[in-house]
Write a protein that holds these residues in place. Structure first.
Motif, short mmCIF file in Angstrom:
data_model
loop_
_atom_site.label_atom_id
_atom_site.label_comp_id
_atom_site.label_asym_id
_atom_site.label_seq_id
_atom_site.Cartn_x
_atom_site.Cartn_y
_atom_site.Cartn_z
N ILE A 111 1.08 -5.73 5.95
CA ILE A 111 0.27 -5.31 4.82
C ILE A 111 0.82 -4.01 4.27
O ILE A 111 0.96 -3.02 5.01
N GLU A 112 1.17 -4.00 2.98
CA GLU A 112 1.53 -2.76 2.31
C GLU A 112 0.19 -2.14 1.89
O GLU A 112 -0.46 -2.63 0.97
N ALA A 113 -0.20 -1.09 2.60
CA ALA A 113 -1.59 -0.63 2.52
C ALA A 113 -1.83 0.32 1.34
O ALA A 113 -2.87 0.23 0.68
N VAL A 114 -0.91 1.23 1.13
CA VAL A 114 -1.09 2.27 0.10
C VAL A 114 0.27 2.70 -0.44
O VAL A 114 1.31 2.30 0.08
N SER A 115 0.24 3.53 -1.47
CA SER A 115 1.46 4.24 -1.87
C SER A 115 1.13 5.72 -1.96
O SER A 115 -0.01 6.10 -2.25
N PHE A 116 2.15 6.54 -1.70
CA PHE A 116 1.99 7.99 -1.82
C PHE A 116 2.73 8.44 -3.07
O PHE A 116 3.90 8.81 -3.02
N VAL A 117 2.01 8.36 -4.17
CA VAL A 117 2.56 8.72 -5.48
C VAL A 117 1.72 9.85 -6.04
O VAL A 117 0.65 10.16 -5.52
N HIS A 118 2.21 10.46 -7.11
CA HIS A 118 1.44 11.56 -7.68
C HIS A 118 0.12 11.04 -8.24
O HIS A 118 0.13 10.07 -9.01
N PRO A 119 -1.01 11.65 -7.87
CA PRO A 119 -2.32 11.13 -8.32
C PRO A 119 -2.49 11.12 -9.84
O PRO A 119 -3.26 10.34 -10.37
N VAL A 166 -7.98 6.35 2.70
CA VAL A 166 -7.98 4.89 2.95
C VAL A 166 -7.37 4.61 4.31
O VAL A 166 -7.94 3.93 5.16
N TRP A 167 -6.20 5.19 4.51
CA TRP A 167 -5.46 4.90 5.73
C TRP A 167 -6.19 5.40 6.97
O TRP A 167 -6.17 4.76 8.03
N SER A 168 -6.87 6.52 6.85
CA SER A 168 -7.58 7.07 8.02
C SER A 168 -8.78 6.20 8.39
O SER A 168 -9.24 6.22 9.53
N ARG A 169 -9.29 5.42 7.42
CA ARG A 169 -10.49 4.63 7.70
C ARG A 169 -10.21 3.17 8.02
O ARG A 169 -11.12 2.44 8.45
N VAL A 170 -8.98 2.72 7.81
CA VAL A 170 -8.65 1.32 8.12
C VAL A 170 -8.75 1.08 9.63
O VAL A 170 -8.31 1.91 10.42
N VAL A 171 -9.36 -0.05 10.00
CA VAL A 171 -9.38 -0.45 11.40
C VAL A 171 -8.06 -1.14 11.69
O VAL A 171 -7.86 -2.30 11.33
N ARG A 172 -7.15 -0.41 12.31
CA ARG A 172 -5.79 -0.93 12.43
C ARG A 172 -5.69 -2.00 13.51
O ARG A 172 -6.07 -1.78 14.65
N ASP A 173 -5.16 -3.14 13.12
CA ASP A 173 -4.99 -4.25 14.04
C ASP A 173 -3.59 -4.15 14.63
O ASP A 173 -2.60 -4.11 13.88
N TYR A 188 1.54 -2.20 9.13
CA TYR A 188 1.09 -1.61 7.86
C TYR A 188 2.22 -0.74 7.31
O TYR A 188 2.88 -0.03 8.07
N SER A 189 2.42 -0.79 6.01
CA SER A 189 3.48 0.04 5.43
C SER A 189 2.96 0.79 4.21
O SER A 189 1.88 0.49 3.69
N ALA A 190 3.75 1.79 3.80
CA ALA A 190 3.40 2.58 2.62
C ALA A 190 4.60 2.64 1.69
O ALA A 190 5.75 2.75 2.15
N LEU A 191 4.33 2.60 0.41
CA LEU A 191 5.39 2.74 -0.59
C LEU A 191 5.46 4.18 -1.06
O LEU A 191 4.43 4.83 -1.24
N VAL A 192 6.70 4.66 -1.25
CA VAL A 192 6.88 6.04 -1.74
C VAL A 192 7.91 6.03 -2.87
O VAL A 192 8.83 5.20 -2.87
N PRO A 193 7.75 6.96 -3.83
CA PRO A 193 8.70 7.02 -4.94
C PRO A 193 9.78 8.07 -4.72
O PRO A 193 10.77 8.09 -5.47
N ASN A 194 9.57 8.96 -3.72
CA ASN A 194 10.48 10.10 -3.58
C ASN A 194 10.28 10.78 -2.22
O ASN A 194 9.45 10.35 -1.41
N LEU A 195 11.03 11.85 -2.01
CA LEU A 195 11.00 12.60 -0.76
C LEU A 195 9.60 13.13 -0.47
O LEU A 195 9.11 13.04 0.67
N ALA A 251 3.64 10.28 3.58
CA ALA A 251 3.43 9.03 4.33
C ALA A 251 3.64 9.25 5.82
O ALA A 251 2.87 8.75 6.65
N LEU A 252 4.70 9.99 6.16
CA LEU A 252 4.97 10.26 7.58
C LEU A 252 3.87 11.13 8.17
O LEU A 252 3.41 10.89 9.30
N ALA A 253 3.42 12.13 7.41
CA ALA A 253 2.35 13.00 7.88
C ALA A 253 1.07 12.20 8.13
O ALA A 253 0.28 12.53 9.03
N ALA A 254 0.88 11.16 7.33
CA ALA A 254 -0.32 10.33 7.50
C ALA A 254 -0.19 9.38 8.69
O ALA A 254 -1.17 8.74 9.08
#
Lengths: 302, 302
Positions: free
Chosen positions: B47-55, B67-74, B79-86, B92-95
């Motif tokens: 599941i691609e769960a979220v992206s870390f893009v500028h709000p 969102v990620w902190s509240r997901v019940v992780r199976d 689970y993966s995250a999409l990022v546009p840049n460094l 994403a890594l910090a999360a």
């Protein structure tokens, strides 16, 4: 696959005025005529204009005679009529049609529910029907419906479909089409049936009629193109629906089919913007949002 | 074609919570979590769960951390995250994500409009981004968007796409995915790009991400299956849309993909009725009718 030789041209039969409209709330005779006339200007060369069925069974087609008498017939377009039986064929010929399609369901349960008789009874009438059409100088196509599955019986064996075809060939039909009546086909099923049919009747012209009920419509077209099939039905705007699943989509949309074929370099003679415009007209005439993606998305580049 | 060996299994990545929701009107954090948790119970493994893009760029993803902190992780789901840049990768890594996807558009115009920098600028950051992710014990996928066409530039040459891939490989990405961002692909284009990529990078894992903007989504999947591709993105219910064509459909619907694959005898691990149920939930959460045909039509047999 990159070593496949796709057909250079594809003949599209527009079935929106028949298969589309018979699954929509009834619209006026004038609206039907307007749609058929608009379609005639898109470059499409074949239009299934009406069906001659019992008005109690399909009230949407009760005015078939009047629709046909009012259409401005374009000599570059071949218009055809669908019939369920001998009586329908007599009416179609009397109305002046020379290109007829008789529909028989490979599934006995579906044939009974659709036209109130067994598959065998329908097939038994084929020789007389074929003789009648040919005596009038017309041509007859056999459309085998539920060719890839039946909403009542599930899988329909390839052998069952070929048995129906055999009876049609014996009766002297001029061509064959397979209908995926409720959108159950997927590409490997298409491949199996087309290959088996070609093997049994290599000279019989074959057209395919897909519904997009479960999203696989263009995938099925693509699998058939790989086998060289060059004759497909489609409905402007994806007009129509599925009587077995309220709200589900109907035939593959003509403009989606043309988009795919054009991008593949396959000629259809159809002007895509004109067909998209006709889809917009169809949407206005039936008064609901149609399922065509190309109608929504428009051209690929802004 | 009947002599093709299709893959026995396909890995589906569910991207509805990210690519789907970022193209819908914003929904609550709780609703996003509910959707991701429901998807986790369908048998889908990624599941691609979220992206870390500028709000400011994509407000729909502003609550990615919460969102990620509240997901019940199976534990059975990746689970993966999409990022546009460094900067996105750092977030994403910090999360706590260890599976990251960085998106770069092959079309310079699209990359500028999408993430406000040139393709070259995005590629220039890849080595540092890759090092960062790997140092944190994560994996990085390069997603090349507009791989089959750009809404601004039109055709995107295969060589241009391969040039982007080359830079990703040099930066050490672990896998590759191609995105048909605005649904311009057709099967022969898919075949050409996949064959060219395999030829240049035979060992690089390859996934495909199709949109159904013009109805060709499953046809493109079928063409890729013929080449043995076994990794596809899809969005539950066909959630999402196309920012370049208001009202147009988005990603291919997961349940349509699963219907196709199941009927072909290809294993996905996904329970189709459960995925259709999740699509119903997605429809309720966004409050509009979604484009999935299988959601409308339901099972093939009554």
């Amino acid at each position: 696959m990159s070593d496949v030789a796709f057909p250079a041209k594809v003949s599209v039969r527009e079935v929106g005025p028949r298969d589309g409209l018979q699954n929509e709330d009834p619209i006026s005779t004038a609206a039907k005529v307007e749609l058929i006339d608009a379609l005639g200007k898109t470059g499409v060369r074949r239009i299934e204009a009406v069906s001659f069925v019992h008005p109690k069974a399909i009230p949407q087609m009760a005015d078939a005679d009047e629709v046909w008498s009012r259409v401005v017939r374009d000599p570059a377009v071949r218009y055809s009529a669908l019939v369920p039986n001998l009586r329908g064929a007599e009416r179609a010929l009397a109305a002046g049609f020379t290109e007829l399609e008789v529909v028989v369901s490979a599934s006995d349960t579906h044939n009974r529910r659709n036209i109130n008789r067994s598959t065998e009874e329908s097939l038994g009438e084929l020789p007389e029907l074929s003789t009648l059409v040919h005596a009038a100088g017309g041509t007859l196509q056999l459309i085998v419906s539920t060719a890839w599955g039946c909403p009542y019986e599930g899988d329909v064996p390839v052998d069952r479909v070929l048995w129906v075809v055999e009876r049609g060939v014996a009766a002297g039909v001029d061509s064959l089409a397979y209908g995926d009546t409720t959108g159950m086909a997927t590409p490997p099923r298409v491949t199996r049936l087309v290959e088996a049919t070609r093997s049994a009747h290599p000279e019989l012209p074959l057209g395919l009629h897909f519904h997009n009920t479960r999203g696989t419509g263009l995938a099925n077209v693509y699998a058939a193109l790989e086998l060289g099939v060059d004759d497909f039905d489609a409905s402007v705007g994806g007009l129509g629906g599925c009587p077995y699943a309220p709200g589900a989509s109907g035939n593959i949309a003509t403009e989606e089919l043309v988009y795919l074929l054009e991008d593949m370099g396959i000629d259809t003679g159809i002007d895509l913007p004109a067909m998209i415009e006709a889809a917009g007209l169809a949407e206005r005439l039936v008064g609901r949002k149609l399922d065509s993606q190309v109608l929504r998305a428009g051209p690929a580049v802004r």
